[in-house]
Motif scaffolding. Structure first.
Motif, PDB file in Angstrom:
ATOM      1  N   ILE A  39      30.368  53.865 -47.869  1.00 61.07           N
ATOM      2  CA  ILE A  39      30.116  52.964 -47.032  1.00 61.07           C
ATOM      3  C   ILE A  39      30.587  51.457 -47.046  1.00 61.07           C
ATOM      4  O   ILE A  39      31.176  50.676 -46.138  1.00 61.07           O
ATOM      5  CB  ILE A  39      28.456  52.606 -47.109  1.00 61.07           C
ATOM      6  N   GLY A  40      30.576  50.893 -48.281  1.00 63.45           N
ATOM      7  CA  GLY A  40      31.434  49.658 -48.606  1.00 63.45           C
ATOM      8  C   GLY A  40      33.120  49.590 -48.184  1.00 63.45           C
ATOM      9  O   GLY A  40      33.445  48.734 -47.552  1.00 63.45           O
ATOM     10  N   ILE A  41      33.614  50.924 -48.471  1.00 62.00           N
ATOM     11  CA  ILE A  41      34.841  51.002 -47.999  1.00 62.00           C
ATOM     12  C   ILE A  41      35.042  50.920 -46.549  1.00 62.00           C
ATOM     13  O   ILE A  41      36.074  50.161 -46.035  1.00 62.00           O
ATOM     14  CB  ILE A  41      35.641  52.314 -48.691  1.00 62.00           C
ATOM     15  N   VAL A  42      34.196  51.673 -45.746  1.00 62.96           N
ATOM     16  CA  VAL A  42      34.371  51.460 -44.435  1.00 62.96           C
ATOM     17  C   VAL A  42      34.139  49.902 -43.774  1.00 62.96           C
ATOM     18  O   VAL A  42      34.798  49.655 -42.915  1.00 62.96           O
ATOM     19  CB  VAL A  42      33.125  52.409 -43.589  1.00 62.96           C
ATOM     20  N   GLY A  43      33.232  49.206 -44.451  1.00 62.78           N
ATOM     21  CA  GLY A  43      32.945  47.812 -44.232  1.00 62.78           C
ATOM     22  C   GLY A  43      33.993  46.933 -44.392  1.00 62.78           C
ATOM     23  O   GLY A  43      34.386  46.233 -43.618  1.00 62.78           O
ATOM     24  N   ALA A  44      34.902  47.369 -45.704  1.00 66.54           N
ATOM     25  CA  ALA A  44      35.975  46.622 -45.596  1.00 66.54           C
ATOM     26  C   ALA A  44      36.977  46.884 -44.803  1.00 66.54           C
ATOM     27  O   ALA A  44      37.997  45.996 -44.447  1.00 66.54           O
ATOM     28  CB  ALA A  44      36.485  46.875 -47.128  1.00 66.54           C
ATOM     29  N   ALA A  45      37.195  48.102 -44.413  1.00 70.99           N
ATOM     30  CA  ALA A  45      38.160  48.552 -43.433  1.00 70.99           C
ATOM     31  C   ALA A  45      38.040  47.652 -42.088  1.00 70.99           C
ATOM     32  O   ALA A  45      38.840  47.233 -41.455  1.00 70.99           O
ATOM     33  CB  ALA A  45      38.214  50.074 -43.369  1.00 70.99           C
ATOM     34  N   VAL A  46      36.746  47.745 -41.629  1.00 70.49           N
ATOM     35  CA  VAL A  46      36.377  46.931 -40.576  1.00 70.49           C
ATOM     36  C   VAL A  46      36.520  45.478 -40.538  1.00 70.49           C
ATOM     37  O   VAL A  46      37.144  44.894 -39.683  1.00 70.49           O
ATOM     38  CB  VAL A  46      34.920  47.236 -40.157  1.00 70.49           C
ATOM     39  N   GLY A  47      36.362  44.912 -41.823  1.00 65.36           N
ATOM     40  CA  GLY A  47      36.351  43.507 -42.147  1.00 65.36           C
ATOM     41  C   GLY A  47      38.090  43.276 -41.969  1.00 65.36           C
ATOM     42  O   GLY A  47      38.319  42.215 -41.705  1.00 65.36           O
ATOM     43  N   ALA A  48      38.887  44.049 -42.585  1.00 68.39           N
ATOM     44  CA  ALA A  48      40.332  43.875 -42.540  1.00 68.39           C
ATOM     45  C   ALA A  48      40.814  43.961 -41.060  1.00 68.39           C
ATOM     46  O   ALA A  48      41.942  43.216 -40.785  1.00 68.39           O
ATOM     47  CB  ALA A  48      41.110  45.218 -43.251  1.00 68.39           C
ATOM     48  N   LEU A  49      40.320  44.428 -40.063  1.00 72.45           N
ATOM     49  CA  LEU A  49      40.529  44.634 -38.624  1.00 72.45           C
ATOM     50  C   LEU A  49      40.231  43.076 -38.053  1.00 72.45           C
ATOM     51  O   LEU A  49      40.992  42.721 -36.955  1.00 72.45           O
ATOM     52  CB  LEU A  49      39.728  45.534 -37.905  1.00 72.45           C
ATOM     53  N   SER A  50      39.181  42.256 -38.607  1.00 74.38           N
ATOM     54  CA  SER A  50      38.920  41.108 -37.990  1.00 74.38           C
ATOM     55  C   SER A  50      39.825  39.880 -38.497  1.00 74.38           C
ATOM     56  O   SER A  50      40.603  39.998 -39.413  1.00 74.38           O
ATOM     57  CB  SER A  50      37.420  40.603 -38.486  1.00 74.38           C
ATOM     58  N   SER A  51      39.757  38.648 -37.904  1.00 73.72           N
ATOM     59  CA  SER A  51      40.626  37.667 -38.328  1.00 73.72           C
ATOM     60  C   SER A  51      40.161  36.755 -39.207  1.00 73.72           C
ATOM     61  O   SER A  51      40.789  35.825 -40.091  1.00 73.72           O
ATOM     62  CB  SER A  51      40.923  36.645 -37.060  1.00 73.72           C
ATOM     63  N   SER A  52      38.879  36.946 -39.827  1.00 73.86           N
ATOM     64  CA  SER A  52      37.961  36.227 -40.916  1.00 73.86           C
ATOM     65  C   SER A  52      38.008  37.210 -41.922  1.00 73.86           C
ATOM     66  O   SER A  52      38.061  38.484 -41.838  1.00 73.86           O
ATOM     67  CB  SER A  52      36.735  35.806 -40.198  1.00 73.86           C
ATOM     68  N   ASN A  53      37.827  36.369 -43.123  1.00 75.08           N
ATOM     69  CA  ASN A  53      38.311  37.352 -44.475  1.00 75.08           C
ATOM     70  C   ASN A  53      36.644  37.550 -45.207  1.00 75.08           C
ATOM     71  O   ASN A  53      36.519  38.281 -46.038  1.00 75.08           O
ATOM     72  CB  ASN A  53      38.777  36.626 -45.495  1.00 75.08           C
ATOM     73  N   GLY A  54      35.584  36.816 -44.585  1.00 75.28           N
ATOM     74  CA  GLY A  54      34.194  36.672 -44.843  1.00 75.28           C
ATOM     75  C   GLY A  54      33.629  38.300 -45.375  1.00 75.28           C
ATOM     76  O   GLY A  54      33.107  38.736 -46.391  1.00 75.28           O
TER      77      GLY A  54
END
Length: 77
Positions: A39-54
């Motif tokens: 689940i964390g890996i999916v969240g990190a992948a979604v976060g990598a698509l965003s312009s922010s790093n938070g």
């Protein structure tokens, strides 16, 4: 606009990962980390698509913490 929404979704996935991961810290529930880390890996992948790093950084930190907990428990406990 979409990049901001992806960061919010990533943070929300991170909060779900954190909540489930805290339950997995109890003795004999370490096997739940096998469910929490993807689940964390999916969240990190979604976060990598965003312009922010938070959101991405939150999920990466949670993945490391729960992977460490999993390895300390021998992968099961």
């Amino acid at each position: 606009m979409l990049a901001t929404m992806l960061n919010i979704v990533s943070v929300l996935i991170g909060l779900v990962t954190l909540a489930l991961g805290l339950v997995a810290f109890f003795p004999l529930l370490g096997w739940m980390n096998w469910l929490v880390i993807p689940i964390g890996i999916v969240g990190a992948a979604v976060g990598a698509l965003s312009s922010s790093n938070g959101g991405r950084n939150l999920n990466l930190v949670l993945i490391v913490i729960f992977a460490l907990r999993l390895s300390l428990g021998g992968g099961i406990i």
